[in-house]
Scaffold this motif. Structure first.
Motif, PDB file in Angstrom:
ATOM      1  N   ARG A   5      39.082  59.350  48.419  1.00  0.00           N
ATOM      2  CA  ARG A   5      39.960  58.946  47.314  1.00  0.00           C
ATOM      3  C   ARG A   5      40.611  57.600  47.610  1.00  0.00           C
ATOM      4  NH1 ARG A   5      41.499  64.631  47.503  1.00  0.00           N
ATOM      5  NH2 ARG A   5      43.316  64.020  48.693  1.00  0.00           N
ATOM      6  N   TYR A   6      41.042  57.407  48.840  1.00  0.00           N
ATOM      7  CA  TYR A   6      41.638  56.131  49.230  1.00  0.00           C
ATOM      8  C   TYR A   6      40.613  54.999  49.125  1.00  0.00           C
ATOM      9  CZ  TYR A   6      44.135  52.588  51.836  1.00  0.00           C
ATOM     10  OH  TYR A   6      44.760  51.431  52.202  1.00  0.00           O
ATOM     11  N   GLY A   7      39.398  55.260  49.563  1.00  0.00           N
ATOM     12  CA  GLY A   7      38.338  54.268  49.465  1.00  0.00           C
ATOM     13  C   GLY A   7      38.029  53.910  48.019  1.00  0.00           C
ATOM     14  N   PHE A   8      38.017  54.913  47.140  1.00  0.00           N
ATOM     15  CA  PHE A   8      37.790  54.658  45.723  1.00  0.00           C
ATOM     16  C   PHE A   8      38.888  53.776  45.139  1.00  0.00           C
ATOM     17  CE2 PHE A   8      39.075  55.922  41.421  1.00  0.00           C
ATOM     18  CZ  PHE A   8      37.985  55.423  40.710  1.00  0.00           C
ATOM     19  N   VAL A   9      40.130  54.087  45.436  1.00  0.00           N
ATOM     20  CA  VAL A   9      41.258  53.302  44.912  1.00  0.00           C
ATOM     21  C   VAL A   9      41.203  51.872  45.452  1.00  0.00           C
ATOM     22  CG1 VAL A   9      43.777  53.090  44.881  1.00  0.00           C
ATOM     23  CG2 VAL A   9      42.718  55.305  44.520  1.00  0.00           C
ATOM     24  N   SER A  10      40.900  51.710  46.721  1.00  0.00           N
ATOM     25  CA  SER A  10      40.842  50.370  47.317  1.00  0.00           C
ATOM     26  C   SER A  10      39.705  49.546  46.732  1.00  0.00           C
ATOM     27  CB  SER A  10      40.664  50.476  48.829  1.00  0.00           C
ATOM     28  OG  SER A  10      41.775  51.098  49.400  1.00  0.00           O
ATOM     29  N   LEU A  11      38.527  50.139  46.624  1.00  0.00           N
ATOM     30  CA  LEU A  11      37.379  49.413  46.073  1.00  0.00           C
ATOM     31  C   LEU A  11      37.598  49.062  44.605  1.00  0.00           C
ATOM     32  CD1 LEU A  11      34.498  48.329  46.403  1.00  0.00           C
ATOM     33  CD2 LEU A  11      33.683  50.604  45.749  1.00  0.00           C
ATOM     34  N   SER A  12      38.091  50.017  43.841  1.00  0.00           N
ATOM     35  CA  SER A  12      38.299  49.743  42.415  1.00  0.00           C
ATOM     36  C   SER A  12      39.397  48.700  42.202  1.00  0.00           C
ATOM     37  CB  SER A  12      38.623  51.033  41.665  1.00  0.00           C
ATOM     38  OG  SER A  12      39.799  51.621  42.160  1.00  0.00           O
ATOM     39  N   SER A  13      40.426  48.705  43.025  1.00  0.00           N
ATOM     40  CA  SER A  13      41.470  47.692  42.862  1.00  0.00           C
ATOM     41  C   SER A  13      40.959  46.312  43.267  1.00  0.00           C
ATOM     42  CB  SER A  13      42.718  48.060  43.649  1.00  0.00           C
ATOM     43  OG  SER A  13      42.468  48.008  45.023  1.00  0.00           O
ATOM     44  N   ALA A  14      40.087  46.244  44.257  1.00  0.00           N
ATOM     45  CA  ALA A  14      39.496  44.954  44.623  1.00  0.00           C
ATOM     46  C   ALA A  14      38.647  44.418  43.474  1.00  0.00           C
ATOM     47  CB  ALA A  14      38.653  45.099  45.888  1.00  0.00           C
ATOM     48  N   LEU A  15      37.891  45.298  42.823  1.00  0.00           N
ATOM     49  CA  LEU A  15      37.084  44.877  41.675  1.00  0.00           C
ATOM     50  C   LEU A  15      37.957  44.464  40.500  1.00  0.00           C
ATOM     51  CD1 LEU A  15      34.261  47.578  41.826  1.00  0.00           C
ATOM     52  CD2 LEU A  15      34.105  45.168  42.483  1.00  0.00           C
ATOM     53  N   LEU A  16      39.033  45.195  40.265  1.00  0.00           N
ATOM     54  CA  LEU A  16      39.948  44.823  39.186  1.00  0.00           C
ATOM     55  C   LEU A  16      40.623  43.480  39.460  1.00  0.00           C
ATOM     56  CD1 LEU A  16      41.666  48.229  38.379  1.00  0.00           C
ATOM     57  CD2 LEU A  16      40.217  46.888  36.851  1.00  0.00           C
ATOM     58  N   ASN A  17      41.025  43.248  40.701  1.00  0.00           N
ATOM     59  CA  ASN A  17      41.626  41.957  41.051  1.00  0.00           C
ATOM     60  C   ASN A  17      40.634  40.817  40.844  1.00  0.00           C
ATOM     61  OD1 ASN A  17      44.366  42.329  41.899  1.00  0.00           O
ATOM     62  ND2 ASN A  17      43.592  43.449  43.650  1.00  0.00           N
ATOM     63  N   THR A  18      39.411  41.006  41.303  1.00  0.00           N
ATOM     64  CA  THR A  18      38.398  39.965  41.163  1.00  0.00           C
ATOM     65  C   THR A  18      38.087  39.695  39.698  1.00  0.00           C
ATOM     66  OG1 THR A  18      37.432  40.629  43.275  1.00  0.00           O
ATOM     67  CG2 THR A  18      36.075  39.284  41.820  1.00  0.00           C
ATOM     68  N   GLY A  19      37.844  40.757  38.945  1.00  0.00           N
ATOM     69  CA  GLY A  19      37.538  40.594  37.525  1.00  0.00           C
ATOM     70  C   GLY A  19      38.688  39.998  36.743  1.00  0.00           C
ATOM     71  N   GLY A  20      39.895  40.408  37.070  1.00  0.00           N
ATOM     72  CA  GLY A  20      41.064  39.873  36.380  1.00  0.00           C
ATOM     73  C   GLY A  20      41.262  38.393  36.636  1.00  0.00           C
ATOM     74  N   ILE A  21      41.040  37.978  37.864  1.00  0.00           N
ATOM     75  CA  ILE A  21      41.183  36.557  38.181  1.00  0.00           C
ATOM     76  C   ILE A  21      40.092  35.742  37.499  1.00  0.00           C
ATOM     77  CG2 ILE A  21      41.045  34.877  40.057  1.00  0.00           C
ATOM     78  CD1 ILE A  21      42.579  36.920  41.770  1.00  0.00           C
ATOM     79  N   VAL A  22      38.874  36.275  37.439  1.00  0.00           N
ATOM     80  CA  VAL A  22      37.792  35.573  36.743  1.00  0.00           C
ATOM     81  C   VAL A  22      38.141  35.394  35.267  1.00  0.00           C
ATOM     82  CG1 VAL A  22      35.406  35.793  35.959  1.00  0.00           C
ATOM     83  CG2 VAL A  22      35.971  36.216  38.342  1.00  0.00           C
ATOM     84  N   VAL A  23      38.645  36.441  34.647  1.00  0.00           N
ATOM     85  CA  VAL A  23      39.012  36.363  33.230  1.00  0.00           C
ATOM     86  C   VAL A  23      40.187  35.409  33.022  1.00  0.00           C
ATOM     87  CG1 VAL A  23      39.968  37.703  31.307  1.00  0.00           C
ATOM     88  CG2 VAL A  23      38.088  38.620  32.652  1.00  0.00           C
ATOM     89  N   MET A  24      41.170  35.470  33.894  1.00  0.00           N
ATOM     90  CA  MET A  24      42.349  34.612  33.740  1.00  0.00           C
ATOM     91  C   MET A  24      42.033  33.138  33.956  1.00  0.00           C
ATOM     92  SD  MET A  24      45.085  36.422  32.962  1.00  0.00           S
ATOM     93  CE  MET A  24      46.578  35.713  33.605  1.00  0.00           C
ATOM     94  N   THR A  25      41.032  32.826  34.783  1.00  0.00           N
ATOM     95  CA  THR A  25      40.682  31.424  34.992  1.00  0.00           C
ATOM     96  C   THR A  25      39.992  30.827  33.769  1.00  0.00           C
ATOM     97  OG1 THR A  25      38.630  32.066  36.100  1.00  0.00           O
ATOM     98  CG2 THR A  25      40.533  31.578  37.494  1.00  0.00           C
ATOM     99  N   MET A  26      39.581  31.659  32.828  1.00  0.00           N
ATOM    100  CA  MET A  26      38.979  31.153  31.594  1.00  0.00           C
ATOM    101  C   MET A  26      40.031  30.633  30.617  1.00  0.00           C
ATOM    102  SD  MET A  26      36.031  33.916  30.840  1.00  0.00           S
ATOM    103  CE  MET A  26      34.824  34.347  32.057  1.00  0.00           C
ATOM    104  N   ILE A  27      41.295  30.918  30.874  1.00  0.00           N
ATOM    105  CA  ILE A  27      42.376  30.433  30.015  1.00  0.00           C
ATOM    106  C   ILE A  27      42.650  28.983  30.391  1.00  0.00           C
ATOM    107  CG2 ILE A  27      44.798  30.710  29.378  1.00  0.00           C
ATOM    108  CD1 ILE A  27      44.501  33.688  30.082  1.00  0.00           C
ATOM    109  N   PRO A  28      42.449  28.061  29.446  1.00  0.00           N
ATOM    110  CA  PRO A  28      42.658  26.647  29.787  1.00  0.00           C
ATOM    111  C   PRO A  28      44.133  26.344  30.066  1.00  0.00           C
ATOM    112  CG  PRO A  28      41.970  26.903  27.480  1.00  0.00           C
ATOM    113  CD  PRO A  28      42.005  28.260  28.091  1.00  0.00           C
ATOM    114  N   GLY A  29      44.361  25.549  31.081  1.00  0.00           N
ATOM    115  CA  GLY A  29      45.708  25.116  31.410  1.00  0.00           C
ATOM    116  C   GLY A  29      46.491  26.067  32.280  1.00  0.00           C
ATOM    117  N   LEU A  30      45.935  27.214  32.622  1.00  0.00           N
ATOM    118  CA  LEU A  30      46.642  28.172  33.474  1.00  0.00           C
ATOM    119  C   LEU A  30      46.277  27.918  34.926  1.00  0.00           C
ATOM    120  CD1 LEU A  30      48.552  30.625  33.473  1.00  0.00           C
ATOM    121  CD2 LEU A  30      46.535  32.070  33.383  1.00  0.00           C
TER     122      LEU A  30
END
Length: 66
Positions: A5-30
């Motif tokens: 369960r800990y491994g699942f939470v850690s892996l999924s949060s790493a993927l969410l962080n990576t995906g979120g940063i990729v999406v946020m970098t698409m916002i111009p000027g941020l």
């Protein structure tokens, strides 16, 4: 089971962080450091903390050495 369960939470949060940063970098000027902080805080408050509190270390979770 708790380690999985800990491994699942850690892996999924790493993927969410990576995906979120990729999406946020698409916002111009941020700035990338601001997007990193926004994603990091949101993933921690909405995903990491609740799942670790309830799913991994909650009252129904058995400790690893039990």
């Amino acid at each position: 089971p708790q380690m999985l369960r800990y491994g699942f939470v850690s892996l999924s949060s790493a993927l969410l962080n990576t995906g979120g940063i990729v999406v946020m970098t698409m916002i111009p000027g941020l700035d990338s450091s601001i997007s990193w902080w926004i994603v990091r805080i949101c993933v921690f408050l909405l995903w990491n903390y609740p799942l670790n509190r309830d799913f991994v270390f909650g009252p129904g979770a058995k400790p690893i050495n039990a």
